[in-house]
Scaffold this motif. Structure first.
Motif, PDB file in Angstrom:
ATOM      1  N   ILE A   1      22.695  42.136  61.485  1.00 39.42           N
ATOM      2  CA  ILE A   1      23.489  43.013  60.630  1.00 39.42           C
ATOM      3  C   ILE A   1      24.541  43.725  61.483  1.00 39.42           C
ATOM      4  N   ALA A   2      25.758  43.648  61.014  1.00 36.62           N
ATOM      5  CA  ALA A   2      26.854  44.251  61.780  1.00 36.62           C
ATOM      6  C   ALA A   2      26.797  45.771  61.683  1.00 36.62           C
ATOM      7  N   CYS A   3      27.047  46.419  62.801  1.00 40.93           N
ATOM      8  CA  CYS A   3      27.072  47.888  62.855  1.00 40.93           C
ATOM      9  C   CYS A   3      28.471  48.381  62.450  1.00 40.93           C
ATOM     10  N   LYS A   4      28.506  49.365  61.549  1.00 41.40           N
ATOM     11  CA  LYS A   4      29.786  49.919  61.112  1.00 41.40           C
ATOM     12  C   LYS A   4      30.259  50.970  62.123  1.00 41.40           C
ATOM     13  N   PRO A   5      31.397  50.801  62.724  1.00 42.11           N
ATOM     14  CA  PRO A   5      31.876  51.795  63.713  1.00 42.11           C
ATOM     15  C   PRO A   5      32.310  53.090  63.038  1.00 42.11           C
ATOM     16  N   THR A   6      32.054  54.200  63.677  1.00 44.38           N
ATOM     17  CA  THR A   6      32.444  55.534  63.183  1.00 44.38           C
ATOM     18  C   THR A   6      33.323  56.208  64.235  1.00 44.38           C
ATOM     19  N   PRO A   7      34.241  57.064  63.806  1.00 43.45           N
ATOM     20  CA  PRO A   7      35.137  57.709  64.802  1.00 43.45           C
ATOM     21  C   PRO A   7      34.407  58.666  65.730  1.00 43.45           C
TER      22      PRO A   7
ATOM     23  N   ARG B   1      17.552  39.421  55.543  1.00 38.51           N
ATOM     24  CA  ARG B   1      18.336  38.217  55.240  1.00 38.51           C
ATOM     25  C   ARG B   1      19.292  38.461  54.080  1.00 38.51           C
ATOM     26  N   PHE B   2      18.840  39.241  53.078  1.00 35.96           N
ATOM     27  CA  PHE B   2      19.717  39.530  51.952  1.00 35.96           C
ATOM     28  C   PHE B   2      20.930  40.334  52.404  1.00 35.96           C
ATOM     29  N   ILE B   3      20.689  41.366  53.223  1.00 36.84           N
ATOM     30  CA  ILE B   3      21.801  42.165  53.720  1.00 36.84           C
ATOM     31  C   ILE B   3      22.706  41.337  54.623  1.00 36.84           C
ATOM     32  N   ALA B   4      22.089  40.431  55.412  1.00 37.99           N
ATOM     33  CA  ALA B   4      22.890  39.593  56.313  1.00 37.99           C
ATOM     34  C   ALA B   4      23.764  38.611  55.546  1.00 37.99           C
ATOM     35  N   LYS B   5      23.270  38.133  54.377  1.00 38.24           N
ATOM     36  CA  LYS B   5      24.054  37.175  53.607  1.00 38.24           C
ATOM     37  C   LYS B   5      25.131  37.845  52.769  1.00 38.24           C
ATOM     38  N   THR B   6      24.863  39.075  52.329  1.00 39.86           N
ATOM     39  CA  THR B   6      25.823  39.745  51.457  1.00 39.86           C
ATOM     40  C   THR B   6      26.820  40.616  52.206  1.00 39.86           C
ATOM     41  N   GLY B   7      26.532  40.974  53.462  1.00 43.68           N
ATOM     42  CA  GLY B   7      27.437  41.838  54.215  1.00 43.68           C
ATOM     43  C   GLY B   7      27.938  41.161  55.476  1.00 43.68           C
ATOM     44  N   ALA B   8      28.565  41.962  56.306  1.00 38.95           N
ATOM     45  CA  ALA B   8      29.086  41.452  57.569  1.00 38.95           C
ATOM     46  C   ALA B   8      27.942  41.290  58.557  1.00 38.95           C
ATOM     47  N   THR B   9      27.975  40.170  59.266  1.00 47.29           N
ATOM     48  CA  THR B   9      26.911  39.867  60.215  1.00 47.29           C
ATOM     49  C   THR B   9      27.497  39.429  61.545  1.00 47.29           C
ATOM     50  N   HIS B  10      26.652  39.545  62.564  1.00 49.07           N
ATOM     51  CA  HIS B  10      26.945  39.012  63.881  1.00 49.07           C
ATOM     52  C   HIS B  10      25.912  37.962  64.217  1.00 49.07           C
ATOM     53  N   SER B  11      26.116  37.220  65.276  1.00 46.07           N
ATOM     54  CA  SER B  11      25.183  36.184  65.701  1.00 46.07           C
ATOM     55  C   SER B  11      25.028  36.235  67.210  1.00 46.07           C
TER      56      SER B  11
END
Length: 273
Positions: free
Chosen positions: A198-204, A176-186
């Motif tokens: 928790i949003a996944c960070k895309p990599t090349p 919940r802390f990471i979801a509130k402080t970072g980018a999230t999806h629903s």
């Protein structure tokens, strides 16, 4: 006919003996022909009657003490009434009068229920030198000890369940802390606060991350290699020291060896040689 039909103004009567005396005075007033009475007049009659009865009892007790007795007898009451100027011979005739009003039995007063007090532990009994009519001892925790803690659970199943629940709570709180402080999806389009992800960070090149070792693995490998080189150096130094000690044993100075079994043998010189 009873004394309840006698009209009396409202006046407080807290004492039960006072109420009984008021009923008797009201009955005597009804026998005399009265239909109603004021509260102040009735209270005055009550005070006079109470003072008369108190004086009769005090005088009777005084005559009993004068005769050397502790209990009052009929003769003491008669002497007290005679001294007060009352004709005691008219008492039986007054008790058998025709227009006598009967008194209702007193209504028992309702007692307030005693609140139940929580008892902790078993109360201690009185020792032999303390009488039983004295108050009992209070709860033991008030004067012996008071346990303010709870014994920890030592069972394996409870400990594992508690550890699992704590681990789950920590993971949920961290998520919940990471979801509130970072980018999230629903999961839902409109509601973004009920089930945050928790949003996944895309990599090349995502396939390259699985082939390359992590930083922690590289550091662990370097550390193991450095530890291995240090061990090899120590082993080499120990081998050199052992060889040096062995070479020193072959020298003529063999007296430096402490162990007598390792000292080389010496041939004793003959006196004829």
């Amino acid at each position: 006919m009873t004394s309840e039909n006698f009209a009396i103004s409202a006046c407080p009567n807290p004492s039960p003996w006072r109420r009984a005396l008021k009923t008797a005075v009201s009955a005597l007033l009804m026998e005399a022909g009265y239909q109603a009475a004021d509260c102040m007049a009735l209270e005055t009659l009550l005070e006079m009657t109470q003072a008369y009865i108190t004086e009769a009892g005090r005088s009777s007790s005084t005559f009993a003490e004068l005769s050397g007795r502790t209990q009052v007898m009929v003769s003491d009451v008669v002497m007290a009434l005679v001294e007060m100027g009352t004709d005691f011979t008219a008492i039986p005739k007054h008790a058998r009068r025709e227009n006598k009003i009967n008194f209702l039995p007193p209504v028992p007063s309702t007692q307030t229920p005693v609140s139940k007090i929580l008892q902790v532990g078993e109360k201690k009994k009185h020792p032999l030198h303390i009488p039983d009519h004295l108050p009992a001892f209070p709860d033991p925790h008030t004067y012996i000890k008071t346990q303010c803690y709870k014994q920890p659970a030592n069972e394996y199943q409870l400990v594992r369940e508690k550890a699992a629940s704590q681990k789950r709570d920590v993971e949920v709180a961290l998520t919940r802390f990471i979801a509130k402080t970072g980018a999230t999806h629903s999961l839902f389009k409109d509601d973004k606060s009920s089930f945050p992800l928790i949003a996944c960070k895309p990599t090349p090149m995502p396939s390259l991350a699985g082939l390359l070792p992590a930083d922690s693995q590289i550091t662990d490998q370097e550390k193991s290699e450095s530890d291995g080189s240090v061990k090899l150096k120590q082993q080499a130094q120990s081998v050199q020291e052992i060889g040096a000690d062995a070479g020193a044993d072959m020298t003529p100075d063999a007296e430096a060896i402490d162990n007598p079994y390792l000292i080389p043998a010496k041939i004793a010189k003959s006196k004829w040689s």
